[in-house]
Design a protein around this motif. Structure first.
Motif, short mmCIF file in Angstrom:
data_model
loop_
_atom_site.label_atom_id
_atom_site.label_comp_id
_atom_site.label_asym_id
_atom_site.label_seq_id
_atom_site.Cartn_x
_atom_site.Cartn_y
_atom_site.Cartn_z
N LEU A 58 0.83 -1.21 0.00
CA LEU A 58 0.00 0.00 0.00
C LEU A 58 0.86 1.25 0.00
N MET A 61 2.60 1.49 -3.49
CA MET A 61 1.66 1.90 -4.52
C MET A 61 1.26 3.36 -4.35
N GLU A 98 -1.89 -3.66 -8.98
CA GLU A 98 -3.05 -3.45 -8.12
C GLU A 98 -4.12 -4.50 -8.39
N ALA A 226 -10.62 2.45 -4.12
CA ALA A 226 -9.74 1.58 -4.92
C ALA A 226 -10.29 1.40 -6.34
N LEU A 230 -8.55 2.70 -9.87
CA LEU A 230 -8.32 1.82 -11.02
C LEU A 230 -8.97 2.39 -12.28
#
Length: 248
Positions: A58, A61, A98, A226, A230
């Protein structure tokens, strides 16, 4: 007309990258919070190698998205083909990473079940031993959330180390006792009655349910964030390639 279209795409690219920048900052913030949280959440995560690995992923990223969002904004405004190509390749790698992390999280979701935490608590808990990180963390969690064990006070009947250290004289640890107010500095209503397991003086609800209810909204929010990140990354890649091809 073509110039207007390119200009519009450039600013759309900037907006998408700005959201990637913000998404990276949010992920970075969550990861840092878990690592430095004063209530001891870090130690609960650290007790499970899979969870601590997830936190480091995490952080990584979040840091990369933060950087790439910045680079994407610069590449779009300056119309720099090198920056745009660099951005596209790395955002593609992050997108795939991811996606892989989400699949792995789904596969290993049993490591976050009630049964897993119950097994860990009964196996490792040592009562008021503040030198043991695992026990001290659980004590902090139980006091902070006003709960007892994973499922309730009955968990400690099956905690061999706790039973041995207390010589079977205590039904629950002091951290399960009700306080007024319910904080570490709060006054115990009755320590003796609580340790004997009398209902009026201890917190009966298990921590798993309490914490799940407390963070339910945030879990859905994190999931939505999330998915949003994306989707933004996917659109950003499309805009980056279109802008790259449109720049002379």
């Amino acid at each position: 007309m073509e110039g207007d279209c390119l200009s519009c795409m450039k600013y759309l690219m900037f907006v998408f990258n700005f959201f990637i920048f913000l998404g990276g900052a949010c992920l970075l913030g969550i990861g840092i919070w878990v690592m430095v949280d004063p209530t001891g959440f870090r130690e609960i995560v650290a007790a499970n190698p899979l969870l601590i690995t997830g936190v480091y992923i995490l952080l990584a990223m979040g840091g990369l998205l933060f950087l790439l969002g910045f680079l994407g904004c610069c590449g779009a405004i300056r119309e720099n083909k090198c920056l745009l190509l660099f951005f596209f390749l790395f955002i593609l790698i992050i997108f795939l990473a991811e996606l892989s992390a989400a699949i792995l999280a789904f596969i290993f979701r049993e490591n976050l079940t009630r049964e897993f935490f119950t097994k860990e608590l009964t196996k490792h808990y040592q009562g008021n031993n503040d030198t043991d990180v695992f026990s001290a963390t659980w004590n902090s969690v139980m006091i902070t959330f006003g709960c007892c064990g994973v499922n309730g006070p009955e968990d400690f009947k099956f905690a061999p180390i706790f039973r041995l250290l207390t010589l079977d004289s205590e039904e629950v640890p002091e951290a399960c006792c009700r306080r007024e107010p319910q904080t570490r500095d709060g006054l115990l209503l009755s320590r003796e009655d609580c340790l004997l397991g009398r209902d009026l003086f201890l917190n009966k609800q298990g921590c798993y349910t309490v914490i799940l209810n407390a963070f339910e909204t945030y879990v859905y929010l994190a999931g939505a964030l999330a998915i949003g990140v994306l989707a933004i990354e996917l659109f950003a890649m499309i805009f980056a390639m279109c802008l790259f091809r449109g720049i002379q």
